[in-house]
Design a protein around this motif. Structure first.
Motif, PDB file in Angstrom:
ATOM      1  N   PRO A 371      -9.325  24.564  27.118  1.00  0.00           N
ATOM      2  CA  PRO A 371     -10.196  24.852  28.260  1.00  0.00           C
ATOM      3  C   PRO A 371     -10.576  26.324  28.327  1.00  0.00           C
ATOM      4  O   PRO A 371      -9.751  27.221  28.109  1.00  0.00           O
ATOM      5  N   ASN A 372     -11.862  26.566  28.596  1.00  0.00           N
ATOM      6  CA  ASN A 372     -12.453  27.895  28.789  1.00  0.00           C
ATOM      7  C   ASN A 372     -12.569  28.719  27.510  1.00  0.00           C
ATOM      8  O   ASN A 372     -12.959  29.887  27.573  1.00  0.00           O
ATOM      9  N   LYS A 373     -12.269  28.139  26.363  1.00  0.00           N
ATOM     10  CA  LYS A 373     -12.516  28.857  25.115  1.00  0.00           C
ATOM     11  C   LYS A 373     -14.005  28.853  24.819  1.00  0.00           C
ATOM     12  O   LYS A 373     -14.707  27.864  25.051  1.00  0.00           O
ATOM     13  N   THR A 374     -14.500  29.972  24.285  1.00  0.00           N
ATOM     14  CA  THR A 374     -15.904  30.104  23.904  1.00  0.00           C
ATOM     15  C   THR A 374     -16.016  30.245  22.396  1.00  0.00           C
ATOM     16  O   THR A 374     -15.306  31.052  21.789  1.00  0.00           O
ATOM     17  N   ALA A 375     -16.872  29.452  21.798  1.00  0.00           N
ATOM     18  CA  ALA A 375     -17.196  29.564  20.379  1.00  0.00           C
ATOM     19  C   ALA A 375     -18.569  30.206  20.258  1.00  0.00           C
ATOM     20  O   ALA A 375     -19.551  29.689  20.800  1.00  0.00           O
ATOM     21  N   SER A 376     -18.649  31.346  19.575  1.00  0.00           N
ATOM     22  CA  SER A 376     -19.906  32.078  19.412  1.00  0.00           C
ATOM     23  C   SER A 376     -20.313  32.068  17.945  1.00  0.00           C
ATOM     24  O   SER A 376     -19.457  32.126  17.056  1.00  0.00           O
ATOM     25  N   PHE A 377     -21.607  32.025  17.702  1.00  0.00           N
ATOM     26  CA  PHE A 377     -22.100  32.104  16.333  1.00  0.00           C
ATOM     27  C   PHE A 377     -23.568  32.508  16.355  1.00  0.00           C
ATOM     28  O   PHE A 377     -24.236  32.456  17.401  1.00  0.00           O
ATOM     29  N   ASP A 378     -24.061  32.926  15.192  1.00  0.00           N
ATOM     30  CA  ASP A 378     -25.436  33.402  15.064  1.00  0.00           C
ATOM     31  C   ASP A 378     -26.113  32.709  13.890  1.00  0.00           C
ATOM     32  O   ASP A 378     -25.507  32.531  12.825  1.00  0.00           O
ATOM     33  N   ILE A 379     -27.369  32.325  14.099  1.00  0.00           N
ATOM     34  CA  ILE A 379     -28.152  31.704  13.045  1.00  0.00           C
ATOM     35  C   ILE A 379     -29.524  32.375  12.975  1.00  0.00           C
ATOM     36  O   ILE A 379     -29.936  33.090  13.897  1.00  0.00           O
ATOM     37  N   ALA A 380     -30.204  32.142  11.871  1.00  0.00           N
ATOM     38  CA  ALA A 380     -31.568  32.642  11.710  1.00  0.00           C
ATOM     39  C   ALA A 380     -32.432  31.555  11.093  1.00  0.00           C
ATOM     40  O   ALA A 380     -32.012  30.879  10.143  1.00  0.00           O
ATOM     41  N   TYR A 381     -33.619  31.381  11.652  1.00  0.00           N
ATOM     42  CA  TYR A 381     -34.641  30.532  11.061  1.00  0.00           C
ATOM     43  C   TYR A 381     -35.530  31.416  10.193  1.00  0.00           C
ATOM     44  O   TYR A 381     -36.224  32.298  10.710  1.00  0.00           O
ATOM     45  N   VAL A 382     -35.489  31.187   8.891  1.00  0.00           N
ATOM     46  CA  VAL A 382     -36.183  32.040   7.925  1.00  0.00           C
ATOM     47  C   VAL A 382     -37.314  31.242   7.291  1.00  0.00           C
ATOM     48  O   VAL A 382     -37.108  30.105   6.840  1.00  0.00           O
ATOM     49  N   PHE A 383     -38.498  31.839   7.234  1.00  0.00           N
ATOM     50  CA  PHE A 383     -39.708  31.152   6.789  1.00  0.00           C
ATOM     51  C   PHE A 383     -40.332  31.894   5.615  1.00  0.00           C
ATOM     52  O   PHE A 383     -40.323  33.133   5.570  1.00  0.00           O
ATOM     53  N   ALA A 384     -40.880  31.144   4.656  1.00  0.00           N
ATOM     54  CA  ALA A 384     -41.599  31.760   3.535  1.00  0.00           C
ATOM     55  C   ALA A 384     -42.650  30.795   3.012  1.00  0.00           C
ATOM     56  O   ALA A 384     -42.509  29.570   3.131  1.00  0.00           O
ATOM     57  N   GLN A 385     -43.692  31.357   2.418  1.00  0.00           N
ATOM     58  CA  GLN A 385     -44.752  30.582   1.777  1.00  0.00           C
ATOM     59  C   GLN A 385     -45.014  31.106   0.385  1.00  0.00           C
ATOM     60  O   GLN A 385     -44.784  32.290   0.087  1.00  0.00           O
ATOM     61  N   SER A 386     -45.515  30.219  -0.470  1.00  0.00           N
ATOM     62  CA  SER A 386     -45.902  30.623  -1.815  1.00  0.00           C
ATOM     63  C   SER A 386     -47.040  29.732  -2.294  1.00  0.00           C
ATOM     64  O   SER A 386     -47.045  28.519  -2.026  1.00  0.00           O
ATOM     65  N   ASP A 387     -47.978  30.324  -3.012  1.00  0.00           N
ATOM     66  CA  ASP A 387     -49.056  29.541  -3.625  1.00  0.00           C
ATOM     67  C   ASP A 387     -48.716  29.188  -5.068  1.00  0.00           C
ATOM     68  O   ASP A 387     -49.568  28.742  -5.823  1.00  0.00           O
ATOM     69  N   GLN A 388     -47.438  29.371  -5.431  1.00  0.00           N
ATOM     70  CA  GLN A 388     -46.979  29.052  -6.783  1.00  0.00           C
ATOM     71  C   GLN A 388     -46.171  27.750  -6.833  1.00  0.00           C
ATOM     72  O   GLN A 388     -45.500  27.473  -7.813  1.00  0.00           O
ATOM     73  N   GLY A 389     -46.203  26.981  -5.748  1.00  0.00           N
ATOM     74  CA  GLY A 389     -45.508  25.709  -5.734  1.00  0.00           C
ATOM     75  C   GLY A 389     -44.331  25.691  -4.785  1.00  0.00           C
ATOM     76  O   GLY A 389     -43.861  26.735  -4.313  1.00  0.00           O
TER      77      GLY A 389
END
Length: 484
Positions: A371-389
């Motif tokens: 009870p009352n424990k906190t779990a913290s974490f961090d994420i990132a949404y990373v985006f990229a494009q390429s015209d090479q496939g």
């Protein structure tokens, strides 16, 4: 989701709310009423430039409305009895109150723009998953940087999560699932994959031409990849050891703090990844609580292990190699996904799978939550494009994610000039006090000494303008210096 002492699973999970919701906005409270909805059914957005402009001369202008509206404190009184502090803020004079008008307190956040949100599964029965309430209070801060000179950073969305167990239950075998219905352009022709050693899972186009479909605009030949990377995970349960990196019991090849000589500072990284289809059957959408919990553990919803190869579902094959990460291709050089067993590269493409409407689930666990424990974490949404496939777009996204991890770790600087929020009252304090701050800059221990005879507060910010230390002092006739 987690297991309560009697062996029962408590779980909150929501996807589309088609059969009701598991989550409601706001913190956990003793009482919920119409005022709760009015207060907390909201997103709180702040802009760094706006706050910097106000703090340049706060006595001459009113705080921005976003600062005044910031949900810094909860209703810590009957009948609500919410948590005292909700959204993080800089407490300029250290009085424990959020007072932007008089004290010039302000929201504490990263990035050039941020959005704060919070929700819980305590208010009503969990209707979408059908699970017993976990009593989870979930707070999140999504933020980004305006940085055109750094394409990777400019296109990345960061999210910091804090999940607190507000129930009276002691949970074991707790797992957190990061569920995504990626829909890359046309959402009907996607593949998914993972890179275990990078703590990364992702989706990408199933071919090199993402056509329009069902009203969605495709990326055409400039195909895209969208990844989710765990930047900092959840603390492991203490075991009085400095756990080592690896693939054995108690070892994690992608964790944080493993093998650094420090006991019990280890954090779990991404511990499994799997996908499911927009369909029925054992590889399709979950529908009841045990389906969700099995998938959080990295199994199929019927409890079957994920098998290396094909579509990952081969429960009747006694020679199948178990895998905790689906479609890692050739990225898993340590065979971490297959528990140290050598296995051939496995991707959707070389498995011959047809592209489709994929949903991906990246998991973190297990760990315990009293009870009352906190779990913290961090994420990132990373985006990229390429015209090479499509393969090139995945490679580019992975490289971007490495840059983002290094930026998050403060190992590299961004070419952007990231504005910081100025401190308030520093000039007056400096005139009244002799200071010694050393070493500066520092990557570790900083000593701050002062002959100030009054209580004072010291705020330490990193180069991105985020508060990393808030120190309060009480002067002693024997020692007026403090180290942190």
């Amino acid at each position: 989701g987690g297991v309560e002492g009697t062996g029962s699973v408590h779980l909150a999970a929501e996807r589309y709310g088609q059969s009701g919701r598991d989550f409601e906005p706001g913190p956990v409270a003793d009482t919920y009423d119409s005022s709760s909805v009015a207060l907390y059914n909201n997103l709180w957005k702040v802009n760094r430039a706006e706050i910097v402009a106000w703090l340049s001369n706060p006595s001459a202008q009113n705080p921005p409305q976003s600062v005044l509206d910031w949900p810094a404190t909860g209703r810590n009184y009957a009948p609500y009895n919410e948590d005292v502090y909700l959204a993080p803020f800089v407490d300029v004079n250290g009085d424990g109150q959020y007072n932007p008008q008089e004290d010039h307190d302000y929201p504490d956040f990263k990035g050039d723009q941020a959005v704060y949100f919070m929700f819980n599964d305590d208010q009503y029965p969990n209707l979408e998953s059908g699970g017993q309430s976990f009593g989870a209070e979930i707070r999140g801060l999504a933020y980004g940087y305006n940085c055109p000179e750094d394409t990777a950073l400019n296109q990345t969305l960061f999210i910091h999560y804090e999940i607190t167990n507000r129930s009276g239950n002691d949970y074991d075998d707790v797992y957190i699932g990061l569920w995504n219905d990626f829909d890359i352009g046309c959402g009907q022709d996607d593949y998914v994959g993972s890179d275990p050693l990078r703590n990364l899972f992702f989706a990408y186009n199933g071919d090199d031409n993402d056509l329009d479909c069902q009203g969605s605009v495709g990326y055409q030949t400039n195909v895209a990849a969208q990844g989710v990377r765990v930047l900092s995970g959840v603390f492991m349960d203490n075991d009085l050891e400095d756990n080592q990196p690896g693939v054995g019991v108690g070892e994690y090849a992608n964790g944080f703090g493993f093998g650094d000589g420090i006991v019990d500072n280890e954090k779990l990284g991404l511990t499994s990844f799997m996908y499911h289809n927009n369909a029925a059957g054992p590889t399709g959408d979950p529908s009841i609580a045990i389906d969700y919990y099995n998938m959080l553990k990295g199994s199929w919803k019927d409890g079957s292990e994920v098998s290396h190869g094909g579509n990952g579902y081969d429960p009747n094959n006694p020679n199948a190699i178990p895998s905790r990460f689906m479609f890692a291709d050739s990225s898993d050089t340590l065979n971490y996904a297959t528990f140290g067993v050598a296995a051939s590269p496995w991707s959707e493409f070389n498995a011959g799978n047809l592209p489709g409407d994929r949903r991906g689930l990246g998991n973190i666990g297990p760990f315990s939550m009293p009870p009352n424990k906190t779990a913290s974490f961090d994420i990132a949404y990373v985006f990229a494009q390429s015209d090479q496939g499509s393969a090139a777009s995945v490679d580019k996204m992975k490289a971007y994610s490495d840059h983002i991890q290094a930026f998050f770790n403060e190992e590299v600087d961004s070419p952007c000039v990231l504005s910081t929020i100025p401190g308030v009252g520093i000039e007056d304090a400096a005139l009244a006090t002799n200071w010694a701050i050393y070493p500066n800059p520092s990557n570790g221990l900083v000593t701050i000494s002062s002959d100030n005879q009054e209580q004072f507060a010291v705020q330490v910010f990193n180069a991105q303008g985020a508060l990393v230390c808030l120190l309060y002092t009480s002067p002693s006739p024997r020692d007026l210096s403090t180290s942190r």
